[in-house]
Design an enzyme around this catalytic site. Structure first.
Site, mmCIF file in Angstrom:
data_model
loop_
_atom_site.group_PDB
_atom_site.id
_atom_site.type_symbol
_atom_site.label_atom_id
_atom_site.label_comp_id
_atom_site.label_asym_id
_atom_site.label_seq_id
_atom_site.Cartn_x
_atom_site.Cartn_y
_atom_site.Cartn_z
ATOM 1 N N ASP A 215 59.651 -9.638 -26.750
ATOM 2 C CA ASP A 215 58.680 -8.790 -26.047
ATOM 3 C C ASP A 215 58.068 -9.479 -24.834
ATOM 4 O OD1 ASP A 215 58.978 -6.560 -27.552
ATOM 5 O OD2 ASP A 215 57.340 -7.011 -28.924
ATOM 6 N N LYS B 93 57.756 -4.461 -22.530
ATOM 7 C CA LYS B 93 57.185 -3.610 -21.486
ATOM 8 C C LYS B 93 55.874 -4.261 -21.060
ATOM 9 C CE LYS B 93 54.409 -0.251 -24.063
ATOM 10 N NZ LYS B 93 53.082 -0.341 -23.516
ATOM 11 N N THR C 215 47.886 -12.645 -35.817
ATOM 12 C CA THR C 215 47.554 -11.660 -34.790
ATOM 13 C C THR C 215 46.533 -12.237 -33.801
ATOM 14 O OG1 THR C 215 46.926 -9.373 -34.434
ATOM 15 C CG2 THR C 215 45.741 -10.516 -36.172
ATOM 16 N N ALA C 216 46.573 -11.741 -32.555
ATOM 17 C CA ALA C 216 45.744 -12.310 -31.478
ATOM 18 C C ALA C 216 44.258 -12.337 -31.838
ATOM 19 C CB ALA C 216 45.962 -11.508 -30.199
HETATM 20 C C1 LIG Z 1 50.932 -4.413 -27.862
HETATM 21 S S1 LIG Z 1 49.557 -5.290 -28.477
HETATM 22 C C2 LIG Z 1 50.382 -6.458 -29.495
HETATM 23 C C3 LIG Z 1 49.481 -7.097 -30.509
HETATM 24 C C4 LIG Z 1 50.195 -8.123 -31.364
HETATM 25 N N1 LIG Z 1 51.162 -7.477 -32.226
HETATM 26 C C5 LIG Z 1 49.231 -8.957 -32.201
HETATM 27 O O1 LIG Z 1 49.246 -8.827 -33.443
HETATM 28 O O2 LIG Z 1 48.491 -9.751 -31.625
HETATM 29 C C6 LIG Z 1 49.117 -6.247 -27.051
HETATM 30 C C7 LIG Z 1 47.641 -6.605 -27.042
HETATM 31 O O3 LIG Z 1 47.394 -7.652 -27.962
HETATM 32 C C8 LIG Z 1 46.401 -8.523 -27.464
HETATM 33 N N2 LIG Z 1 47.016 -9.859 -27.306
HETATM 34 C C9 LIG Z 1 48.261 -10.228 -27.631
HETATM 35 N N3 LIG Z 1 48.450 -11.545 -27.403
HETATM 36 C C10 LIG Z 1 47.283 -12.007 -26.916
HETATM 37 C C11 LIG Z 1 46.839 -13.286 -26.491
HETATM 38 N N4 LIG Z 1 47.632 -14.369 -26.518
HETATM 39 N N5 LIG Z 1 45.577 -13.393 -26.035
HETATM 40 C C12 LIG Z 1 44.737 -12.324 -25.997
HETATM 41 N N6 LIG Z 1 45.099 -11.100 -26.404
HETATM 42 C C13 LIG Z 1 46.357 -10.940 -26.859
HETATM 43 C C14 LIG Z 1 45.928 -7.937 -26.145
HETATM 44 O O4 LIG Z 1 44.829 -7.094 -26.405
HETATM 45 C C15 LIG Z 1 47.151 -7.155 -25.721
HETATM 46 O O5 LIG Z 1 46.803 -6.135 -24.820
#
Ligand SMILES: C[S@@+](CC[C@H](N)C(=O)[O-])C[C@H]1O[C@@H](n2cnc3c(N)ncnc32)[C@H](O)[C@@H]1O
Length: 260
Positions: free
Chosen positions: A35, A57, A121-122
């Site tokens: 991704d 995306k 998760t983030a």
């Molecule tokens: C499509 S979602 C995916 C979430 C992912 N599956 C998770 O569990 O973290 C994407 C969103 O996750 C958050 N995100 C993912 N990675 C991040 C990171 N390293 N730092 C901050 N926010 C993050 C942001 O809000 C971003 O817009």
């Protein structure tokens, strides 16, 4: 012979936050479908022989999302049928706003053997890095995960979220940075107090991770002065003061000569 396909959560970006299982299946992979938010460092540690295919995306890109999902499904199926070890690599956890379940449905329909490997998760990584008390005995008793972006642009979920915040629940908002102004307006319209805390953490676990703390009334101007890069996670709640921030404030208030 066909191998099991793994849908793997890669965590927020730092390779040290991969699980041992995620690392093991990645090291054995012939094909990795990855991704957009996936950490560069994680991709760099994949075996040279491994084929790395970008299927992500980015925010507001023009891709047709149905075609994108069909392509991912087709690539998963093709890889497995060719006898390859296929990993579908997703950021964070596959089931938290990651569309992992749609891929699971496809694999089940196709009778393809698969396994989900959870990732950090983030939001949880952010809370740990910034020491945010997302749960605390007798104070924060529930925790909510929410998206700030929906397919049709409505924000119905924030009606229920407003009530949860008012009863003391911290809420973690994914994909909310670009809609933050409207989210804050909606919360305040629904009766959430303007001095409710908000913390935004950008690029969690990357070397340039940044945190911004404020309340609903002052946050947008703080953000204007200190813009944050995507991806960013938001935490809103009455009792979410990051311990790091608390420590800074205490230091600022301290009049002793050692702290000067
Ligand atoms: C499509 S979602 C995916 C979430 C992912 N599956 C998770 O569990 O973290 C994407 C969103 O996750 C958050 N995100 C993912 N990675 C991040 C990171 N390293 N730092 C901050 N926010 C993050 C942001 O809000 C971003 O817009």
């Amino acid at each position: 012979m066909q191998h099991r396909l793994y849908i793997v959560g890669a965590g927020p970006g730092d390779p040290d936050l991969l699980t041992i299982k995620a690392h093991r299946v990645l090291m054995q992979a012939d094909v990795v479908l990855y991704d957009a938010l996936l950490g560069k460092q994680i991709l760099e540690m994949l075996p040279e022989s491994c084929e790395k295919v970008y299927v992500g995306k980015t925010y507001k890109d023009q891709q047709d999302q149905i075609k994108r999902m069909c392509r991912i499904n087709a690539l998963m199926k093709k890889g497995v049928e060719e006898g390859k070890r296929v990993v579908r690599l997703k950021t964070g956890d596959p089931l938290i706003f990651g569309r992992g379940i749609e891929e699971v449905r496809f694999l089940r329909n196709e009778k393809i053997d698969y396994e989900l490997v959870p990732g950090i998760t983030a939001g949880i990584a952010a809370a740990n890095h910034c020491q945010i008390p997302i749960t605390e005995r007798s104070i924060n008793r529930t925790l909510l995960f929410c998206t700030g972006t929906t397919l049709n642009g409505d924000m119905k979920q924030f009606d229920a979220v407003s009530t949860m915040i008012q009863i003391g629940t911290p809420v973690m908002i994914y994909m909310g940075l670009n809609n933050l102004g409207s989210i804050i307006d909606k919360l305040i319209d629904n009766g959430v107090k303007a001095d409710t805390s908000i913390c935004a953490i950008s690029k969690v676990s990357y070397p340039d991770e940044k945190m911004l703390f404020g309340n609903l009334s002052n946050f947008m101007s703080k953000l204007e002065q200190n813009p944050l890069e995507m991806p960013t996670i938001l935490v809103i709640g009455e009792n979410i003061m990051p311990m790091l921030e608390e420590a800074d404030e205490l230091l600022n208030q301290c009049k002793c000569t050692d702290c000067k």
